[in-house]
Design an enzyme around this catalytic site. Structure first.
Site, mmCIF file in Angstrom:
data_model
loop_
_atom_site.group_PDB
_atom_site.id
_atom_site.type_symbol
_atom_site.label_atom_id
_atom_site.label_comp_id
_atom_site.label_asym_id
_atom_site.label_seq_id
_atom_site.Cartn_x
_atom_site.Cartn_y
_atom_site.Cartn_z
ATOM 1 N N HIS A 128 -6.272 -7.120 -0.654
ATOM 2 C CA HIS A 128 -6.431 -5.680 -0.900
ATOM 3 C C HIS A 128 -5.700 -5.265 -2.178
ATOM 4 C CE1 HIS A 128 -6.772 -6.161 3.541
ATOM 5 N NE2 HIS A 128 -7.747 -5.273 3.399
ATOM 6 N N ASP A 150 -4.404 -12.844 3.553
ATOM 7 C CA ASP A 150 -5.730 -12.362 3.939
ATOM 8 C C ASP A 150 -6.774 -12.733 2.881
ATOM 9 O OD1 ASP A 150 -4.566 -10.590 2.147
ATOM 10 O OD2 ASP A 150 -4.882 -8.804 3.389
ATOM 11 N N ASP A 156 -2.795 -10.497 -2.672
ATOM 12 C CA ASP A 156 -3.314 -10.047 -1.383
ATOM 13 C C ASP A 156 -4.793 -9.672 -1.557
ATOM 14 O OD1 ASP A 156 -2.124 -8.752 1.425
ATOM 15 O OD2 ASP A 156 -3.850 -7.636 0.646
ATOM 16 N N HIS A 177 0.808 -1.228 0.000
ATOM 17 C CA HIS A 177 0.000 0.000 0.000
ATOM 18 C C HIS A 177 0.839 1.277 0.000
ATOM 19 C CE1 HIS A 177 -3.740 -2.111 0.431
ATOM 20 N NE2 HIS A 177 -3.436 -2.627 1.610
HETATM 21 ZN ZN ZN Z 1 -4.205 -7.203 2.512
#
Ligand code: ZN
Length: 336
Positions: free
Chosen positions: A158, A241, A156, A120
């Site tokens: 996200h 995740d 991931d 991120h």
């Molecule tokens: Zn994540």
């Protein structure tokens, strides 16, 4: 040839009640010796290397925040402690050490088991539990050392917004991200990078997308992207995740799904990148899922039987993703 790994657990990088904590790796650590892979020592990244991705004033700001002591630096919330700057430099270095070993032919492939995570973190800001973008920094390092093209594939849960931002105008760097749509950080729709079709692909998924869907997108999106871009190395943002019972997300992979997906990526590297592939730990907030997922990746990297017998198939039916996959393929100009 051997598989290698680095392990950067960053025990001082922790914050009360925060899910991105050293405890994520406590079930993994005792299993590291069982993975048929050789541990190598991570070299700390230099500021010059980090500055290939991040603005110098951003690096200074992170360093200053760490010197000021434990605190929250954004709404995710992302935190720092007094050790976090050095922890983050060693995490970025741990990924570079793995990528260099594979690039130089000292290792067949590698897994950088590091935290804090990185995908991120954008060039001008730390965010989303991430301080520096470990995988983007390592990608830039391989390009500086002579690779012509590298591609990051991010599974991931996200969106890898930081990696996308770092590569946005770099024709040598490809990026593909699958992620649950509608959660943090909110970016990553199909048309995010209209100037970079067949170089940057986003695969936004309905919640509970699971083993069958990921297997299908590996074949229908990841593989044609790799074939079109022709990278010399694959770097994988491996976030566990995406497991169906992760405490903070709602995708549907199981440990066997992580194995199948990772094996497909290893096979793609074999076919298009002379076998060169480096996995990099990103998220994953259930310690058992992380340990089993990492074991599944090592099984794929070392071509060993699956070292986990996790009875953890998702109990949820998978939504139909064929229309979404068709939309993504059409956007990039792949045949229907
Ligand atoms: Zn994540």
């Amino acid at each position: 040839m051997k598989t290698v790994y680095t392990f950067v657990p960053s025990s001082g990088h922790k914050y009360p009640d925060h899910p991105e904590r050293p405890g994520r790796l406590t079930l993994l650590e005792p299993r590291l010796d069982s993975f048929n892979a050789e541990r190598i020592e991570p070299e700390r990244a230099t500021e010059e290397e980090v500055a290939r991705v991040h603005q110098p004033k951003m690096i200074r700001a992170v360093e200053q925040a760490c010197q000021d002591g434990p605190g929250i630096i954004d709404y995710a919330p992302t935190y720092v402690t007094r050790s976090s700057f050095e922890d983050a430099m060693l995490a970025a270095g741990g990924v570079m050490t793995c990528a260099r070993a594979v690039m130089n032919g000292q290792a067949k492939n590698a897994f950088a088991l590091v935290r804090p995570p990185g995908h991120h973190a954008e060039p001008h800001r730390a965010m989303g539990f991430c301080l520096f973008n470990n995988i983007a920094i390592a990608a830039q390092d391989t390009l500086t050392r002579g690779m012509k093209r590298v591609m990051v594939i991010d599974y991931d849960a996200h969106h890898g917004n930081g990696t996308q931002a770092a590569f946005l105008n770099d024709e040598r760097a490809g990026f593909v991200s699958s992620h649950q749509w509608g959660i943090y950080p909110g970016t990553g729709w199909i048309d995010d990078a209209p100037h970079a079709k067949k170089r940057m692909a986003n695969v936004p998924l309905h919640s509970l997308a699971g083993d069958q869907t990921f297997s299908r997108i590996a074949d229908a999106v990841f593989e044609p992207m790799v074939k079109a871009f022709q990278p010399e190395m694959l770097l994988i943002s491996a976030g566990f995740d995406s497991h169906w019972n992760d405490p903070i997300t709602m995708l549907g992979l199981s440990t066997n799904g992580f194995y199948t997906l990772s094996k497909k990526l290893v096979d793609m590297a074999e076919e298009y990148c002379n076998g060169k592939i480096v996995f990099v730990l990103e998220g994953g907030y259930d310690p058992e899922n992380v340990a089993n997922g990492v074991a599944a990746v090592f099984s794929a990297l070392t071509n060993s039987p699956v070292q986990v017998d996790a009875d953890d198939a998702s109990p949820y039916p998978e939504p139909d993703h064929e229309p979404r996959i068709a939309e993504i393929r059409k956007w990039h100009g792949f045949p229907a």
